[in-house]
Write a protein that holds these residues in place. Structure first.
Motif, short mmCIF file in Angstrom:
data_model
loop_
_atom_site.label_atom_id
_atom_site.label_comp_id
_atom_site.label_asym_id
_atom_site.label_seq_id
_atom_site.Cartn_x
_atom_site.Cartn_y
_atom_site.Cartn_z
N ALA A 120 0.81 -1.22 0.00
CA ALA A 120 0.00 0.00 0.00
C ALA A 120 0.84 1.27 0.00
O ALA A 120 0.36 2.34 0.33
CB ALA A 120 -0.93 0.01 1.20
N GLY A 121 2.10 1.17 -0.38
CA GLY A 121 2.94 2.36 -0.47
C GLY A 121 3.08 3.07 0.86
O GLY A 121 2.80 4.25 0.99
N THR A 122 3.52 2.33 1.85
CA THR A 122 3.66 2.89 3.20
C THR A 122 4.49 4.17 3.18
O THR A 122 5.56 4.21 2.60
CB THR A 122 4.37 1.88 4.11
N ILE A 139 11.02 -4.43 9.65
CA ILE A 139 9.87 -5.05 9.00
C ILE A 139 9.69 -6.42 9.64
O ILE A 139 10.52 -7.32 9.47
CB ILE A 139 10.11 -5.18 7.49
N ASP A 140 8.64 -6.57 10.36
CA ASP A 140 8.38 -7.81 11.07
C ASP A 140 7.43 -8.67 10.25
O ASP A 140 6.27 -8.29 10.02
CB ASP A 140 7.77 -7.49 12.43
N PRO A 141 7.90 -9.82 9.80
CA PRO A 141 7.06 -10.64 8.93
C PRO A 141 6.08 -11.52 9.69
O PRO A 141 5.53 -12.46 9.13
CB PRO A 141 8.09 -11.51 8.22
N GLY A 142 5.82 -11.22 10.93
CA GLY A 142 4.95 -12.09 11.74
C GLY A 142 3.58 -12.31 11.14
O GLY A 142 3.34 -11.99 9.98
N LYS A 143 2.69 -12.82 11.94
CA LYS A 143 1.34 -13.13 11.47
C LYS A 143 0.72 -11.89 10.82
O LYS A 143 0.11 -11.95 9.77
CB LYS A 143 0.49 -13.56 12.66
N VAL A 144 0.89 -10.77 11.50
CA VAL A 144 0.48 -9.49 10.93
C VAL A 144 1.76 -8.72 10.59
O VAL A 144 2.52 -8.36 11.49
CB VAL A 144 -0.34 -8.67 11.94
N PRO A 145 2.03 -8.52 9.30
CA PRO A 145 3.27 -7.80 8.96
C PRO A 145 3.22 -6.37 9.46
O PRO A 145 2.25 -5.65 9.21
CB PRO A 145 3.31 -7.85 7.43
N VAL A 146 4.24 -6.00 10.19
CA VAL A 146 4.28 -4.66 10.78
C VAL A 146 5.58 -3.98 10.38
O VAL A 146 6.66 -4.56 10.50
CB VAL A 146 4.20 -4.72 12.32
N ILE A 147 5.45 -2.77 9.90
CA ILE A 147 6.63 -1.96 9.60
C ILE A 147 6.80 -0.97 10.74
O ILE A 147 5.84 -0.30 11.12
CB ILE A 147 6.43 -1.18 8.29
N THR A 148 8.00 -0.91 11.29
CA THR A 148 8.25 0.03 12.39
C THR A 148 9.37 0.99 12.00
O THR A 148 10.45 0.54 11.61
CB THR A 148 8.64 -0.71 13.68
N ALA A 149 9.08 2.26 12.11
CA ALA A 149 10.11 3.28 11.89
C ALA A 149 10.43 3.89 13.26
O ALA A 149 9.52 4.29 13.98
CB ALA A 149 9.60 4.36 10.95
N SER A 150 11.69 3.93 13.59
CA SER A 150 12.10 4.44 14.90
C SER A 150 12.79 5.79 14.74
O SER A 150 13.64 5.97 13.87
CB SER A 150 13.07 3.46 15.57
N TYR A 151 12.44 6.72 15.59
CA TYR A 151 13.00 8.06 15.58
C TYR A 151 13.64 8.36 16.94
O TYR A 151 13.15 7.90 17.98
CB TYR A 151 11.92 9.12 15.34
N ARG A 152 14.70 9.12 16.91
CA ARG A 152 15.33 9.54 18.15
C ARG A 152 15.64 11.03 18.08
O ARG A 152 16.05 11.54 17.05
CB ARG A 152 16.65 8.78 18.39
#
Lengths: 236, 166
Positions: A120-122, A139-152
């Motif tokens: 979906a063009g994250t 990018i977590d390929p688990g049951k529900v794929p989740v993309i996590t962007a971390s900021y500091r």
């Protein structure tokens, strides 16, 4: 006896194997090939060479995040794109980054990064104006794929933006502030760790806008600047 | 609906890699370089709208990075093999292994034009735009480069195995 084609014929033969000749030129050389064995042999060699060279391009390795490279933010973006694109799977990507690259995500302006190859063009928001650097993509390929962007941030501020397909339920994460929104087929969630509520609200608003198509970059920029005014150090 | 300007990038990556590997002669360096180029593109503020322009833009990024890398490595230009009568030998010698070895000893300019035309699939016009040279120059470069490659293959001691049928 040297039966090599003359230089002009070689140019023409090369152009022929590359499909670069006009119909009339093609017809002319074709008629010569039919009667000239040496020319035909040269053509065959060139055609075989071209096909074999093209064949060597098929050996594409898996493109992965380099193990030991200078820490630059945009490498992680690339890793996410390449991994998703070339491998077609999902792989975790973490790392510490700096603002070393002039063209990296630390470049001025709040334009979001669109990860073309992801579902979906994250859109990964840019929060640099608020002093928050993108330091990692996971990018977590688990049951529900989740993309996590971390900021500091420079004073210990931490933000994690997650995105997953709408209708699914991503594993919960802890944080001191949280905001969820949906864009198209994706659910986004921004989670802060120790950031003042008022500042988080501004940044979350700007982040949400960046994930939506057609947002006003100047307005986003203004909001992110507001988030910097009098901002105390984070405690998280 | 706004079109994702990077939509074609995943499909382009193998061609970019092949191009970079041919230019640099090293798969690991090429892989890193393409990843960096892809990231740089994704982070760019301005991205070409149409597909051909996007392809040329991506190849230009990779090419510039590859040229920088070659300069950094200070690779001495490799002399071309003397032109021989290329057309008298058994063209069964043209095989993947001999081509790969031949490419490795070519001058970078020859490797580059072969990679652009034969691996990346650019037309002469597109390659000319990318290299900022006239189309006629591309035409003569590819002819010379293929001649040099055939000569390198002929000079190689590697012989592809003959295949037997029946």
């Amino acid at each position: 006896m040297d039966n090599s084609p003359n230089p002009d014929d070689l140019l023409t033969l090369n152009a022929l194997v590359d499909g670069e000749l006009a119909p009339a030129e093609r017809a002319e050389i074709a008629s010569r090939l039919a009667v000239d064995r040496d020319l035909a042999r040269a053509y065959a060699a060139l055609a075989r060479l071209k096909a074999t060279v093209a064949n060597t391009a098929d050996d594409v390795p898996t493109l992965r995040l380099p193990k030991t490279r200078r820490p630059v933010a945009w490498r992680l973006t690339a890793a996410a794109a390449c991994v998703a694109a070339v491998i077609g799977g999902l792989v975790a990507v973490h790392g510490l980054l700096s603002s070393a690259s002039p063209d990296a995500v630390t470049a001025e302006g709040p334009m979001a990064i669109t990860l073309a190859s992801l579902p979906a063009g994250t859109n990964i928001p840019r929060l640099d104006t608020a002093g928050l650097k993108l330091i990692g993509l996971a990018i977590d390929p688990g049951k529900v794929p989740v993309i996590t962007a971390s900021y500091r941030g420079p004073h210990g501020c931490r933000l994690d933006l997650r995105a997953w397909p709408a209708g699914a339920e991503a594993p919960a994460v802890t944080g001191t502030s949280r905001r969820n929104w949906a864009v198209g087929d994706l659910v986004y969630e921004l989670v802060a760790h120790g950031m003042p509520q008022w500042r988080f609200a501004i940044i979350a608003g700007a982040a949400e806008q960046q994930t939506r198509l057609g947002s006003d970059p100047e307005r986003v920029e203004r909001r992110l600047r507001e988030a910097n005014i009098g901002a105390p150090p984070c405690v998280g | 609906m706004v079109r994702d300007p990077h939509a074609g990038l995943p499909a382009l990556l193998p061609r970019l890699f092949a191009f970079a590997r041919t230019m640099l002669g090293d798969a690991d360096t090429a892989r890193d370089l393409v990843q960096e180029a892809a990231a740089r593109a994704l982070a760019a503020r301005r991205v070409p709208d149409d597909e051909p322009a996007y392809h040329a833009w991506m190849f230009r990024i990779v090419r510039n990075a590859a040229l920088d890398e070659l300069r950094r490595l200070r690779q001495p230009p490799i002399e071309d093999h003397a032109q021989i009568d290329l057309w008298r030998y058994d063209d069964m010698r043209i095989a993947k292994i001999t081509v790969e070895q031949g490419l490795a000893v070519l001058a970078p300019t020859h490797r580059e034009i072969i990679a652009l035309i034969d691996m990346a699939g650019f037309s002469y016009g597109e390659a000319a735009d990318l290299l900022q040279v006239p189309v006629g120059t591309v035409m003569s470069r590819i002819a010379r480069a293929r001649g040099a490659l055939l000569a390198a293959i002929e000079a190689s001691r590697v012989q592809p195995l003959k295949s037997h049928h029946g």
